[in-house]
Motif scaffolding. Sequence first.
Motif, PDB file in Angstrom:
ATOM      1  N   ALA A  73      -2.072   5.399  20.458  1.00  0.00           N
ATOM      2  CA  ALA A  73      -1.849   3.989  20.790  1.00  0.00           C
ATOM      3  C   ALA A  73      -1.921   3.111  19.546  1.00  0.00           C
ATOM      4  N   VAL A  99       0.593  -1.699  28.975  1.00  0.00           N
ATOM      5  CA  VAL A  99       1.728  -1.041  28.332  1.00  0.00           C
ATOM      6  C   VAL A  99       2.507  -0.239  29.371  1.00  0.00           C
ATOM      7  N   LEU A 112       4.016   4.881  26.434  1.00  0.00           N
ATOM      8  CA  LEU A 112       2.782   5.479  25.934  1.00  0.00           C
ATOM      9  C   LEU A 112       2.886   7.002  25.884  1.00  0.00           C
ATOM     10  N   TYR A 166       0.983   0.643  18.614  1.00  0.00           N
ATOM     11  CA  TYR A 166       0.747  -0.773  18.910  1.00  0.00           C
ATOM     12  C   TYR A 166      -0.161  -1.477  17.916  1.00  0.00           C
ATOM     13  N   LEU A 192      -4.692  -1.014  29.124  1.00  0.00           N
ATOM     14  CA  LEU A 192      -5.371  -0.534  27.920  1.00  0.00           C
ATOM     15  C   LEU A 192      -6.516  -1.484  27.629  1.00  0.00           C
TER      16      LEU A 192
END
Length: 367
Positions: free
Chosen positions: A122, A135, A140, A126, A104
């Motif tokens: 995301a 990740v 995800l 996160y 990412l």
Amino acid sequence: MTWAEAGQGKTARWRSANGRPAPSRIEVVTDSLTADDANRMASQGIAMLWHGDFHNARQILNALDRRLGAGKKKAAAAPADEFYRHRQSRSHRARVLGLLLIPLDPGPVVPLRRAPDIRAAAEAAYGTISEPSVVSLHELVGAIGAHEWRRNGVHVDALQGRIHPHYGTFFPTRSEYVDLVAVAALPSHTLAFDVGTGTGVLAAVLARRGVQRVLATDNEHRAVACARENFRSLGVEDRAEAVLTDMFPPGRAPLIVCNPPWIPATPHSSLDNAVYDPGSRMLFRFLNELPDHLEPGGEGWLVLSDLAEHLGLRSRNELLDAIEAAGLKVLERLDTRPTHPKASDRNDPLFAARAAEVTSLWRLAIR
């Protein structure tokens, strides 16, 4: 986390919404990786950092999942044994699938070919991503699915509206426990506490039923933010308030509602916290502290499935003894049977227990 790539050391921030530790053995892989190779590496505990096409990574993940689900399993001797084996299998599956990793970049964006826009999903899982990160693709994918649930919402008949769950907050796909709160006779319309509110669905139901003020509590920031957003979207924010606190808010109320986790087992993820309660700690704490927060003549509504009883994890006598030890009495018990698909799925390893399950609203009062 660090790894070698083209003879050079690379570093990125490891992120896991479920608190899983960073893998220690990492190899960079591309589209040339086969499902057999992925399965071999995963069986050796080697994490695979994907540098190919995003859709191909999804196909490898699906292939790993199919391999994990293959093979016949013998029936366990007792329901509790079947439950623990089922949990171990799910935990093993999550560990293996969690070994396929993707990068990412700040944004956040996935710097892979044919990668979708995952920014909102995301960030919900996160938080802000301002540095190169890595990740689990499996996690995800779950975050992307959770974001769709949040965006679309879940229709709740008792509200004639939609609840929008945030990532990591258990959402009411099972409506039977909500329906019980929607029909039980209210002891008062002045004030209610909803302990462990989650999405805020039960607090919203009480507000819609005419309770003038509902204090909804949770010890998770995500849940409080989720409940507040749902109160606004449902138009009950003038009567329902979500506060961050551990269990009960200060003061007393004529009605206190709690739908604690139903199964006394260890949670393995953030979502598990809404279902699994080690040693029934929240359940027993709610019962023990309830008398200190009820107004004279008030009622505590315990909303609880008996699935743990059918699994052999907690007996009915343990529950009744805890109610009595807390100085409480049962005024009434309203029962309903679940209608979710697993209750009729004979291929589910816990089918026998799920088919016998009853969800109850226990109307409790101080003796």
